[in-house]
Design a protein around this motif. Structure first.
Motif, PDB file in Angstrom:
ATOM      1  N   VAL A  70     -53.636 -27.106  50.213  1.00  0.00           N
ATOM      2  CA  VAL A  70     -54.414 -28.186  49.615  1.00  0.00           C
ATOM      3  C   VAL A  70     -53.488 -29.296  49.130  1.00  0.00           C
ATOM      4  O   VAL A  70     -53.790 -30.489  49.299  1.00  0.00           O
ATOM      5  CB  VAL A  70     -55.283 -27.643  48.460  1.00  0.00           C
ATOM      6  N   THR A  71     -52.375 -28.927  48.547  1.00  0.00           N
ATOM      7  CA  THR A  71     -51.425 -29.941  48.065  1.00  0.00           C
ATOM      8  C   THR A  71     -50.928 -30.790  49.226  1.00  0.00           C
ATOM      9  O   THR A  71     -50.809 -32.023  49.104  1.00  0.00           O
ATOM     10  CB  THR A  71     -50.241 -29.264  47.356  1.00  0.00           C
ATOM     11  N   ARG A  72     -50.605 -30.167  50.367  1.00  0.00           N
ATOM     12  CA  ARG A  72     -50.165 -30.927  51.535  1.00  0.00           C
ATOM     13  C   ARG A  72     -51.239 -31.910  51.996  1.00  0.00           C
ATOM     14  O   ARG A  72     -50.941 -33.045  52.389  1.00  0.00           O
ATOM     15  CB  ARG A  72     -49.797 -29.973  52.676  1.00  0.00           C
ATOM     16  N   ASP A  73     -52.486 -31.481  51.924  1.00  0.00           N
ATOM     17  CA  ASP A  73     -53.579 -32.385  52.302  1.00  0.00           C
ATOM     18  C   ASP A  73     -53.623 -33.606  51.383  1.00  0.00           C
ATOM     19  O   ASP A  73     -53.824 -34.740  51.834  1.00  0.00           O
ATOM     20  CB  ASP A  73     -54.920 -31.649  52.234  1.00  0.00           C
ATOM     21  N   PHE A  74     -53.467 -33.373  50.095  1.00  0.00           N
ATOM     22  CA  PHE A  74     -53.479 -34.481  49.146  1.00  0.00           C
ATOM     23  C   PHE A  74     -52.286 -35.406  49.377  1.00  0.00           C
ATOM     24  O   PHE A  74     -52.403 -36.628  49.269  1.00  0.00           O
ATOM     25  CB  PHE A  74     -53.482 -33.955  47.711  1.00  0.00           C
ATOM     26  N   LEU A  75     -51.136 -34.834  49.692  1.00  0.00           N
ATOM     27  CA  LEU A  75     -49.952 -35.650  49.957  1.00  0.00           C
ATOM     28  C   LEU A  75     -50.173 -36.582  51.146  1.00  0.00           C
ATOM     29  O   LEU A  75     -49.708 -37.732  51.148  1.00  0.00           O
ATOM     30  CB  LEU A  75     -48.733 -34.756  50.231  1.00  0.00           C
ATOM     31  N   LYS A  76     -50.895 -36.107  52.138  1.00  0.00           N
ATOM     32  CA  LYS A  76     -51.137 -36.915  53.339  1.00  0.00           C
ATOM     33  C   LYS A  76     -52.100 -38.065  53.078  1.00  0.00           C
ATOM     34  O   LYS A  76     -52.017 -39.102  53.744  1.00  0.00           O
ATOM     35  CB  LYS A  76     -51.704 -36.029  54.454  1.00  0.00           C
ATOM     36  N   HIS A  77     -53.012 -37.878  52.130  1.00  0.00           N
ATOM     37  CA  HIS A  77     -54.080 -38.869  51.963  1.00  0.00           C
ATOM     38  C   HIS A  77     -54.088 -39.566  50.606  1.00  0.00           C
ATOM     39  O   HIS A  77     -54.828 -40.535  50.422  1.00  0.00           O
ATOM     40  CB  HIS A  77     -55.446 -38.204  52.185  1.00  0.00           C
ATOM     41  N   ALA A  78     -53.286 -39.101  49.662  1.00  0.00           N
ATOM     42  CA  ALA A  78     -53.310 -39.703  48.328  1.00  0.00           C
ATOM     43  C   ALA A  78     -52.788 -41.132  48.364  1.00  0.00           C
ATOM     44  O   ALA A  78     -51.841 -41.460  49.088  1.00  0.00           O
ATOM     45  CB  ALA A  78     -52.474 -38.861  47.371  1.00  0.00           C
ATOM     46  N   SER A  79     -53.420 -41.980  47.573  1.00  0.00           N
ATOM     47  CA  SER A  79     -53.010 -43.377  47.474  1.00  0.00           C
ATOM     48  C   SER A  79     -52.705 -43.679  46.008  1.00  0.00           C
ATOM     49  O   SER A  79     -53.596 -43.608  45.155  1.00  0.00           O
ATOM     50  CB  SER A  79     -54.126 -44.293  47.994  1.00  0.00           C
ATOM     51  N   LEU A  80     -51.441 -44.005  45.731  1.00  0.00           N
ATOM     52  CA  LEU A  80     -51.009 -44.330  44.376  1.00  0.00           C
ATOM     53  C   LEU A  80     -50.426 -45.739  44.351  1.00  0.00           C
ATOM     54  O   LEU A  80     -49.878 -46.217  45.363  1.00  0.00           O
ATOM     55  CB  LEU A  80     -49.947 -43.329  43.897  1.00  0.00           C
ATOM     56  N   PRO A  81     -50.551 -46.443  43.231  1.00  0.00           N
ATOM     57  CA  PRO A  81     -50.022 -47.809  43.126  1.00  0.00           C
ATOM     58  C   PRO A  81     -48.527 -47.840  43.477  1.00  0.00           C
ATOM     59  O   PRO A  81     -47.732 -47.020  42.999  1.00  0.00           O
ATOM     60  CB  PRO A  81     -50.253 -48.166  41.655  1.00  0.00           C
ATOM     61  N   GLY A  82     -48.160 -48.784  44.349  1.00  0.00           N
ATOM     62  CA  GLY A  82     -46.768 -48.948  44.739  1.00  0.00           C
ATOM     63  C   GLY A  82     -46.352 -48.129  45.936  1.00  0.00           C
ATOM     64  O   GLY A  82     -45.205 -48.237  46.403  1.00  0.00           O
ATOM     65  N   PHE A  83     -47.258 -47.291  46.451  1.00  0.00           N
ATOM     66  CA  PHE A  83     -46.932 -46.447  47.601  1.00  0.00           C
ATOM     67  C   PHE A  83     -48.041 -46.555  48.650  1.00  0.00           C
ATOM     68  O   PHE A  83     -49.220 -46.673  48.321  1.00  0.00           O
ATOM     69  CB  PHE A  83     -46.795 -44.975  47.176  1.00  0.00           C
ATOM     70  N   ARG A  84     -47.594 -46.518  49.909  1.00  0.00           N
ATOM     71  CA  ARG A  84     -48.582 -46.481  50.973  1.00  0.00           C
ATOM     72  C   ARG A  84     -49.230 -45.103  51.003  1.00  0.00           C
ATOM     73  O   ARG A  84     -48.620 -44.116  50.570  1.00  0.00           O
ATOM     74  CB  ARG A  84     -47.902 -46.763  52.320  1.00  0.00           C
ATOM     75  N   PRO A  85     -50.478 -45.011  51.542  1.00  0.00           N
ATOM     76  CA  PRO A  85     -51.145 -43.714  51.615  1.00  0.00           C
ATOM     77  C   PRO A  85     -50.272 -42.681  52.325  1.00  0.00           C
ATOM     78  O   PRO A  85     -49.735 -42.931  53.406  1.00  0.00           O
ATOM     79  CB  PRO A  85     -52.419 -44.010  52.419  1.00  0.00           C
ATOM     80  N   GLY A  86     -50.088 -41.538  51.667  1.00  0.00           N
ATOM     81  CA  GLY A  86     -49.308 -40.461  52.246  1.00  0.00           C
ATOM     82  C   GLY A  86     -47.822 -40.541  51.985  1.00  0.00           C
ATOM     83  O   GLY A  86     -47.067 -39.669  52.426  1.00  0.00           O
ATOM     84  N   LYS A  87     -47.371 -41.571  51.267  1.00  0.00           N
ATOM     85  CA  LYS A  87     -45.929 -41.757  51.031  1.00  0.00           C
ATOM     86  C   LYS A  87     -45.538 -41.539  49.572  1.00  0.00           C
ATOM     87  O   LYS A  87     -44.359 -41.658  49.231  1.00  0.00           O
ATOM     88  CB  LYS A  87     -45.522 -43.167  51.462  1.00  0.00           C
ATOM     89  N   ALA A  88     -46.481 -41.208  48.719  1.00  0.00           N
ATOM     90  CA  ALA A  88     -46.159 -41.008  47.305  1.00  0.00           C
ATOM     91  C   ALA A  88     -45.389 -39.696  47.119  1.00  0.00           C
ATOM     92  O   ALA A  88     -45.616 -38.723  47.851  1.00  0.00           O
ATOM     93  CB  ALA A  88     -47.432 -40.983  46.474  1.00  0.00           C
ATOM     94  N   PRO A  89     -44.469 -39.640  46.143  1.00  0.00           N
ATOM     95  CA  PRO A  89     -43.709 -38.411  45.889  1.00  0.00           C
ATOM     96  C   PRO A  89     -44.632 -37.263  45.488  1.00  0.00           C
ATOM     97  O   PRO A  89     -45.647 -37.463  44.821  1.00  0.00           O
ATOM     98  CB  PRO A  89     -42.780 -38.800  44.732  1.00  0.00           C
TER      99      PRO A  89
END
Length: 484
Positions: A70-89
């Motif tokens: 589930v965490t890997r799924d969130f990493l692929k699709h999460a969108s955080l300010p300053g990061f492109r979708p899937g690129k946040a730490p």
């Protein structure tokens, strides 16, 4: 239609819905929902008719794998300010979506462990009743408790060569004469006569009604207002203002006045009149006698027949068709009863409750059409429920048996058969066919219509294999009304 199998939708209200996954469960967009889960232990407890309580435990390793996926799924699709979708730490995503990840992991574990347990125990799930609330935590084993209803278990009874005794009613000349007389009655007219009223006549009356000298509307309410005063009202043996009203006028002549008293019974259709003693002051305005057309070619032409012989032949064919239909009803009824009586099994509670509610609704609607008031229906509620419950159980068992027969014989509903049924229903309801089909699709009624037509087709199939024993109608015969 009943849908059985392990793919029944499982609803977990407390799980965060990120995206819809297989079988009605909720999984992240790229989660491995189809991976088979491993569990430490599964127990199945029998808690009622066709009802089981499943307790499934997953070990710590299984929990950690689910969290990681589930965490890997969130990493692929999460969108955080300053990061492109899937690129946040990863650590930022985990902190930001910690609650969502836990809820989604819980949901995934419920789905995977439940499905693995059902497959291992070879359970045929009809309905998922409830899922106890649970929460997944890293480093801890996971347990889910699910209450399910199972498909009823039974062996198909012998459904071919069922013995059936049918009462046969050959059409006689007397039957044709009786039907011709009924057609003659439909064409009768009335003429005014100058003589006393007989029981076969019709009286045209003017009347006023009172209770204890008070006008009906003032005594019994607005529903009685139309009977305060009536003019030009036709009464006869088949059309009266109340019990024994007409008989008290027999012998009267036109212009004669009489006082008529009517005591209305407790179950009278208009509740305001129930148990009331009403006095009517009646004036007989006219006496009319029925005039019947002679039996002959002219009467036949009234019914689009060339002559009387043609009319009689048409009537005979109609009576023969009706006789064959009644014979078929006997066959279907006896076959249905034999199927239900020949096998005993429990049915899911939710299925029976749903069917019982439907039967209660139909019974109440029928009583309302017969003119019973809400109060009268309320008095019969226990009897209505008991009868509806019995009928629901019998019809539900019949449906389940017929569904198994359909599967065994590969009997399916064709598009043409469904189209014919929809066309007939639209005609009966005087509705445009396309509009009617659209309405039943939107309302969800199409599935129940399809199921009903299929069940009738299967019952016809079984009836076609029945061993018929025909006997004269005067001989005693076991009869059972066919299922609705």
């Amino acid at each position: 239609m009943h849908f059985f199998g392990v793919d029944a939708p499982l609803v977990v209200p407390y799980v965060h819905r990120l995206a819809a996954g297989a079988n009605g469960m909720v999984c992240s967009p790229a989660s491995a929902c189809n991976r088979k889960a491993r569990f430490v232990n599964v127990t199945v407890e029998n808690i009622g008719p066709c009802k089981r309580l499943l307790r499934v435990e997953g070990d710590v390793t299984e929990v950690e794998k689910a969290f990681d996926e589930v965490t890997r799924d969130f990493l692929k699709h999460a969108s955080l300010p300053g990061f492109r979708p899937g690129k946040a730490p990863k650590d930022m995503v985990v902190r930001r979506f910690e609650k969502e990840i836990q809820e989604e992991t819980t949901n995934k574990l419920v789905h995977d462990l439940y499905k693995a347990a059902v497959e291992k125990e070879k359970l045929k799930v009809f309905n998922i009743v409830s899922v106890e609330e649970c929460k997944a935590n890293r480093g801890q084993p996971f347990q889910v408790t699910v209450t399910v209803e199972l498909e009823p278990e039974f062996e198909l009874p012998q459904y071919k060569q069922i013995p059936v005794t049918v009462q046969v009613n050959p059409v006689t000349e007397a039957d044709v004469d009786k039907a011709i007389e009924a057609l003659r009655q439909q064409r009768k007219t009335y003429r005014t006569v100058e003589r006393p009223l007989t029981a076969e006549d019709v009286a045209v009356i003017n009347a006023t009604g009172t209770v204890d000298g008070v006008p009906l509307s003032q005594k019994l309410g607005a529903a009685a207002a139309p009977y305060d005063s009536v003019k030009g009202f036709w009464v006869g043996a088949q059309r009266e203002l109340g019990p024994n009203f007409f008989t008290q006028l027999v012998g009267a002549k036109a212009g004669e006045k009489r006082t008529v008293e009517v005591v209305y019974p407790a179950d009278f259709g208009v509740k305001e009149f129930a148990n009331q003693k009403v006095q009517y002051e009646v004036e007989v305005a006219e006496v009319k006698e029925a005039v019947l057309p002679p039996v002959g070619d002219e009467l036949a032409k009234e019914y689009d027949a060339e002559n009387l012989a043609a009319l009689r032949e048409g009537v005979r064919k109609d009576l023969e068709n009706e006789a064959r239909y009644q014979e078929l009803r006997q066959v279907l009824g006896q076959v249905a009863q034999r199927l239900v009586d020949s096998v005993h099994f429990e049915v899911p509670e939710s299925m029976l409750q749903s069917r019982t509610r439907m039967e209660v609704y139909n019974q109440v609607a029928a009583l309302q059409q017969r003119g019973l008031s809400p109060e009268q229906i309320e008095e019969q509620k226990n009897d209505i429920y008991e009868y509806s419950h019995r009928m629901a159980l019998a019809r539900l068992k019949l449906d389940l048996i017929l569904e198994r027969i359909a599967k065994a014989e590969n009997i399916q509903l064709t598009k043409e058969e469904l189209a014919d049924e929809l066309t007939m229903m639209a005609y009966q309801r005087q509705a445009d066919l396309k509009t009617f089909i659209s309405e039943v699709q939107k309302s969800g009624e199409l599935a129940s219509i399809s199921h009903r037509v299929l069940m009738n087709k299967v019952l016809d199939f079984v009836a076609g294999w029945a061993e018929l024993n025909k006997q004269a109608a005067s001989e005693p015969s076991p009869t059972t009304p066919p299922p609705a």
